[in-house]
Structure formats: structure tokens, C-alpha cells
Enzyme design. Structure first.
Site, PDB file in Angstrom:
ATOM      1  N   CYS A   1     119.273  75.234 -43.388  1.00 23.52           N
ATOM      2  CA  CYS A   1     120.174  76.369 -43.136  1.00 23.52           C
ATOM      3  C   CYS A   1     121.396  76.010 -42.286  1.00 23.52           C
ATOM      4  O   CYS A   1     122.342  76.790 -42.202  1.00 23.52           O
ATOM      5  CB  CYS A   1     119.415  77.504 -42.478  1.00 23.52           C
ATOM      6  SG  CYS A   1     118.163  78.181 -43.560  1.00 23.52           S
TER       7      CYS A   1
ATOM      8  N   HIS B   1     124.643  82.347 -39.214  1.00 21.88           N
ATOM      9  CA  HIS B   1     123.742  82.163 -40.354  1.00 21.88           C
ATOM     10  C   HIS B   1     122.897  83.433 -40.480  1.00 21.88           C
ATOM     11  O   HIS B   1     122.467  84.004 -39.483  1.00 21.88           O
ATOM     12  CB  HIS B   1     122.853  80.942 -40.096  1.00 21.88           C
ATOM     13  CG  HIS B   1     121.734  80.825 -41.068  1.00 21.88           C
ATOM     14  ND1 HIS B   1     121.926  80.808 -42.434  1.00 21.88           N
ATOM     15  CD2 HIS B   1     120.384  80.729 -40.890  1.00 21.88           C
ATOM     16  CE1 HIS B   1     120.766  80.701 -43.039  1.00 21.88           C
ATOM     17  NE2 HIS B   1     119.814  80.660 -42.129  1.00 21.88           N
TER      18      HIS B   1
ATOM     19  N   ASN C   1     118.758  85.625 -47.022  1.00 23.53           N
ATOM     20  CA  ASN C   1     119.070  84.291 -46.507  1.00 23.53           C
ATOM     21  C   ASN C   1     119.347  83.357 -47.688  1.00 23.53           C
ATOM     22  O   ASN C   1     118.423  82.946 -48.381  1.00 23.53           O
ATOM     23  CB  ASN C   1     117.885  83.793 -45.675  1.00 23.53           C
ATOM     24  CG  ASN C   1     118.126  82.429 -45.056  1.00 23.53           C
ATOM     25  OD1 ASN C   1     119.109  81.766 -45.363  1.00 23.53           O
ATOM     26  ND2 ASN C   1     117.216  82.009 -44.198  1.00 23.53           N
TER      27      ASN C   1
HETATM   28  O1  UT7 Z   1     116.900  80.367 -42.038  1.00 26.85           O
HETATM   29  C1  UT7 Z   1     115.928  79.405 -41.812  1.00 26.85           C
HETATM   30  C2  UT7 Z   1     115.120  79.691 -40.633  1.00 26.85           C
HETATM   31  N1  UT7 Z   1     114.237  80.802 -40.868  1.00 26.85           N
HETATM   32  C3  UT7 Z   1     114.236  81.854 -40.047  1.00 26.85           C
HETATM   33  O2  UT7 Z   1     115.038  81.917 -39.156  1.00 26.85           O
HETATM   34  C4  UT7 Z   1     113.161  82.885 -40.234  1.00 26.85           C
HETATM   35  C5  UT7 Z   1     112.508  83.192 -38.927  1.00 26.85           C
HETATM   36  N2  UT7 Z   1     111.358  84.089 -39.024  1.00 26.85           N
HETATM   37  C6  UT7 Z   1     111.479  85.398 -39.330  1.00 26.85           C
HETATM   38  O3  UT7 Z   1     112.533  85.872 -39.625  1.00 26.85           O
HETATM   39  C7  UT7 Z   1     110.261  86.262 -39.180  1.00 26.85           C
HETATM   40  O4  UT7 Z   1     109.246  85.546 -38.532  1.00 26.85           O
HETATM   41  C8  UT7 Z   1     109.697  86.834 -40.519  1.00 26.85           C
HETATM   42  C9  UT7 Z   1     110.650  87.847 -41.101  1.00 26.85           C
HETATM   43  C10 UT7 Z   1     109.444  85.708 -41.497  1.00 26.85           C
HETATM   44  C11 UT7 Z   1     108.383  87.541 -40.253  1.00 26.85           C
HETATM   45  O5  UT7 Z   1     108.593  88.562 -39.297  1.00 26.85           O
HETATM   46  P1  UT7 Z   1     107.666  88.660 -37.982  1.00 26.85           P
HETATM   47  O6  UT7 Z   1     108.163  89.813 -37.229  1.00 26.85           O
HETATM   48  O7  UT7 Z   1     107.658  87.335 -37.311  1.00 26.85           O
HETATM   49  O8  UT7 Z   1     106.268  88.999 -38.609  1.00 26.85           O
HETATM   50  P2  UT7 Z   1     104.868  88.306 -38.310  1.00 26.85           P
HETATM   51  O9  UT7 Z   1     104.741  87.047 -39.065  1.00 26.85           O
HETATM   52  O10 UT7 Z   1     104.619  88.290 -36.833  1.00 26.85           O
HETATM   53  O11 UT7 Z   1     103.875  89.356 -38.953  1.00 26.85           O
HETATM   54  C12 UT7 Z   1     103.656  90.656 -38.367  1.00 26.85           C
HETATM   55  C13 UT7 Z   1     102.729  91.422 -39.275  1.00 26.85           C
HETATM   56  C14 UT7 Z   1     101.482  90.638 -39.675  1.00 26.85           C
HETATM   57  O12 UT7 Z   1     100.411  91.551 -39.770  1.00 26.85           O
HETATM   58  P3  UT7 Z   1      99.337  91.685 -38.598  1.00 26.85           P
HETATM   59  O13 UT7 Z   1      98.720  90.324 -38.464  1.00 26.85           O
HETATM   60  O14 UT7 Z   1     100.102  92.090 -37.391  1.00 26.85           O
HETATM   61  O15 UT7 Z   1      98.402  92.735 -39.117  1.00 26.85           O
HETATM   62  C15 UT7 Z   1     101.830  90.132 -41.047  1.00 26.85           C
HETATM   63  O16 UT7 Z   1     100.683  89.873 -41.841  1.00 26.85           O
HETATM   64  O17 UT7 Z   1     103.409  91.756 -40.484  1.00 26.85           O
HETATM   65  C16 UT7 Z   1     102.645  91.273 -41.605  1.00 26.85           C
HETATM   66  N3  UT7 Z   1     103.587  90.873 -42.664  1.00 26.85           N
HETATM   67  C17 UT7 Z   1     104.098  91.745 -43.545  1.00 26.85           C
HETATM   68  N4  UT7 Z   1     103.890  93.050 -43.743  1.00 26.85           N
HETATM   69  C18 UT7 Z   1     104.572  93.652 -44.740  1.00 26.85           C
HETATM   70  C19 UT7 Z   1     104.133  89.653 -42.888  1.00 26.85           C
HETATM   71  N5  UT7 Z   1     104.984  89.720 -43.927  1.00 26.85           N
HETATM   72  C20 UT7 Z   1     104.979  91.001 -44.354  1.00 26.85           C
HETATM   73  C21 UT7 Z   1     105.657  91.668 -45.379  1.00 26.85           C
HETATM   74  N6  UT7 Z   1     105.427  92.999 -45.535  1.00 26.85           N
HETATM   75  N7  UT7 Z   1     106.522  91.054 -46.208  1.00 26.85           N
END
Ligand code: UT7
Length: 329
Positions: A116, A256, A286
Site C-alpha cells: 500500500c 492512503h 482500499n
Molecule cells: O492498506 C493495507 C493495510 N491494511 C490496513 O490498514 C487494514 C487495517 N485493519 C483494519 O482496517 C481493521 O482491522 C479491519 C477493518 C480489517 C477489521 O476491523 P476491526 O475493528 O479491527 O475488527 P476486528 O477484527 O477486531 O473484529 C471485531 C469483530 C469480531 O467479532 P467478535 O470476535 O468481537 O465477536 C469479528 O469476528 O467483528 C467481527 N467481524 C465482522 N463482523 C461483520 C470481522 N469482520 C467482520 C465483517 N462483518 N466483515
């Protein structure tokens, strides 16, 4: 002799027609519009459909439009730096394929892979060839067909990414505009959190790797988020300090587009208000190497000569960095 600086003299972008909405994603994985919107800021992304089409096929219209805007011929391009994580094929370089498709017969070129952060790495690399006096017209392209490496069964990752491409032309100037400073960083130990497991020399393609879904992007979202949110903000603040820039001096932050929350954290750290931040993540998601040139193209008509822009990115590698430039037209 007066110092030469590399100035962006044209910008253009292209996104494919097909729009993948949050609503359609709801039918593919266990997710919902509200979760995606609040966690990422994304509403839809564009997807390149069609047999045999790759990243270069988005670069062709982006670059042809750019050449038309600038009123130059493809034969005038000296160098093409194609920043991408999804090249058309492992080799030859997509830069070579693009040169052939657009008729840039006098250019040499190479692909640059910094995930990225690729576009700001490419901009900095390209500017060296201008500053040295070696080249007059350097094309820096940033684009990805992320849909080609996304696992549409992995709800945490598939909701973020989209396809798109942008390009800028770098030309020499002796005026007080152009690329003024860059801070680029990397930490390869971060590779465990964001990578594609198979298809490289360490793990070539086999039936087993395909069955194990190892040709898709693997991301531990939360871990990447933690690194991204701190490092992108820190490096943007660092480049401001190093150049004695205050928030008032900055006309635009061009971040980004990975997650709206990372963008907001960077703007807050810089003390820059939301009215000065380019954000189009809701429309494109993204697009990896495409995000920054897609923003520049969209805001082009609002940019004024002499505007101070701070570009900032964070991505796989880990790689991250920031570029300080003054808009040249
Ligand atoms: O550009 C390259 C670099 N990449 C980035 O900068 C991306 C960085 N990461 C992110 O943007 C975020 O971590 C994500 C958008 C990928 C995920 O968001 P998050 O707030 O970190 O979510 P999380 O992984 O902490 O998950 C929170 C909850 C989990 O459920 P529990 O365990 O709390 O019950 C996940 O299973 O949300 C759940 N979850 C979803 N729910 C609905 C994960 N993905 C989804 C989804 N829809 N698509």
C-alpha cells in the site's frame, strides 16, 4: 546551476465499471452494511470483471487520459514506474506490458512492490531521475486488481479492498514547487501480519496451495490496524516537523485509504481539520497502490499552484512513509 525538482504536471485515474456494494457483500459473507461502514467507512468498491483483464488494463485508460490532458505523445515518456502488488503476471513487469499497450516506445520501466505504500515509494524513486537531470518525463503509475487476490470467503479482508488505478507525470522544474521531501520506512518483520502465502519462490503454486486458499491476501486486521494507526500518523507528523510546517501551512492531507479510522487518526495527529483531508474510501475501498493517485485525480480541480500537500501511507511489508510536495499547476 539551479536545483531541479520533480513536479507533478498531470494526473489521471480509472476505475472499472462494476460496483460491489456492501449490500452485495452481505449476500456473499456474514457481514452487514452497518458493520462495514462504522468499522471502515467503505460503502462500495469497483471490481474489474472480464476474462484475461489485469492491472495494466486499468492503467491504459488512466495513462491515455493523462497524456491527452498534458498534450504529449507516449513516445515522449522516458521511464515508467509501475507500483503494484497485483502485476499482470509474475514476469515480465507490468511496466513493460503497459509501455507496449500505450506505445511508449522510448521508455524503460520496472515494477515497484511496496504494497500500500508503493505509490509514495514510486513517486520518490521517480523524482530522483528528474532531480539528477537524467530524465524529463517519468510516469508513476499506481494500481491494483485486488479482486484477483482477495478471498471472498474471508469476511474480515474482502470487505476492504477494491480495484483501481491512477497515474502522475513527473517533469523537472526550477520553481518552488514539486516534491520537496520524503520519509520512507520499512520493517520486514511485519510480513507475518499481511502477505500472500503462496505463488512466490518460497512456496510455488501447487494443488495443495490452491486447495488451502493460499493465493489470496492474508491479513490479521487488528494487528495491522495497530501498526498502521500509529506509524502513518507518526511519519506524517515527522515530515511536518522536519520541514517546520504547521497545520495552517498544509492545504491537503492525501492519505492512503485503508480505513477511515486510520485516516482520522493521522489528520488528528497533524492537527489538520477534515475539510483538508482527501477521503473517497466510501466509493472505492482500499485499492492499494491506487488510493493516492485516485484522490489526486478526484481533487485535481480544487488544487492550486503552490498548495502544500502531505501524502501518507502504510501497508504490507510493513512499509510506510510520507511525502511533502507543493502542487505545480
Ligand atoms: O492498506 C493495507 C493495510 N491494511 C490496513 O490498514 C487494514 C487495517 N485493519 C483494519 O482496517 C481493521 O482491522 C479491519 C477493518 C480489517 C477489521 O476491523 P476491526 O475493528 O479491527 O475488527 P476486528 O477484527 O477486531 O473484529 C471485531 C469483530 C469480531 O467479532 P467478535 O470476535 O468481537 O465477536 C469479528 O469476528 O467483528 C467481527 N467481524 C465482522 N463482523 C461483520 C470481522 N469482520 C467482520 C465483517 N462483518 N466483515
Amino acid at each position: 546551476m539551479q536545483k531541479l525538482r520533480a513536479a507533478i504536471t498531470a494526473v489521471n485515474s480509472y476505475v472499472p465499471e462494476y460496483i460491489l456494494t456492501n449490500q452485495e457483500l452481505e449476500t456473499m459473507v456474514d457481514t452487514n452494511d452497518e458493520w462495514i461502514t462504522t468499522r471502515t467507512g467503505i460503502k462500495e468498491r469497483h471490481i474489474l470483471k472480464g476474462e484475461g483483464l489485469g492491472t495494466s488494463d486499468m492503467a491504459v485508460p488512466a495513462v491515455e487520459g493523462l497524456l491527452k490532458k498534458r498534450g504529449i505523445k507516449p513516445e515522449e515518456i522516458d521511464l515508467i514506474i509501475f507500483c503494484t502488488t497485483t502485476p499482470d503476471m509474475p514476469f515480465p513487469a507490468t511496466a513493460n506490458i503497459l509501455a507496449d499497450k500505450i506505445g511508449a516506445k522510448n521508455a524503460w520501466g520496472f515494477d515497484l512492490n511496496a504494497a500500500c505504500s508503493g505509490f509514495i515509494y514510486g513517486l520518490t524513486t521517480g523524482s530522483q531521475f528528474i532531480e539528477s537531470g537524467k530524465h524529463q518525463k517519468v510516469l508513476v503509475v499506481g494500481g491494483d486488481k485486488m479482486s484477483s487476490i482477495i478471498d471472498y470467503e474471508d469476511r474480515q479482508t474482502c470487505i476492504i479492498f477494491g480495484d483501481g488505478c491512477g497515474a502522475v507525470l513527473l517533469e523537472p522544474t526550477t520553481e518552488d514547487v514539486g516534491i520537496k521531501d520524503a520519509i520512507l520506512k520499512s520493517d520486514g518483520s511485519g510480513r507475518v501480519y499481511l502477505h500472500q502465502k503462496a505463488g512466490g519462490s518460497a512456496k510455488p503454486a501447487s494443488h495443495e496451495t490452491v486447495d488451502a486458499r493460499e493465493h489470496f491476501a492474508y491479513q490479521e486486521g487488528q494487528a495491522v490496524f495497530k501498526f498502521a494507526v500509529t506509524n502513518m500518523a507518526d511519519v506524517a507528523a515527522e515530515i511536518m516537523e522536519r520541514n517546520q510546517l504547521t497545520a495552517d501551512d498544509v492545504a491537503w492531507l492525501v492519505p492512503h485509504q485503508a480505513n477511515k479510522r486510520i485516516i482520522d487518526a493521522t489528520a488528528n495527529r497533524m492537527g489538520v481539520g477534515p475539510e483538508k483531508v482527501m477521503v473517497n474510501i466510501e466509493k472505492y475501498g482500499n485499492t492499494t497502490n491506487g488510493t493516492i493517485p485516485l484522490c489526486l485525480a478526484e481533487w485535481e480541480s480544487q488544487l492550486k499552484k503552490g498548495d502544500t500537500l502531505i501524502l501518507a501511507a502504510f501497508g504490507g511489508g510493513f512499509t510506510w512513509g510520507s511525502v511533502y510536495l507543493k502542487w505545480a499547476y
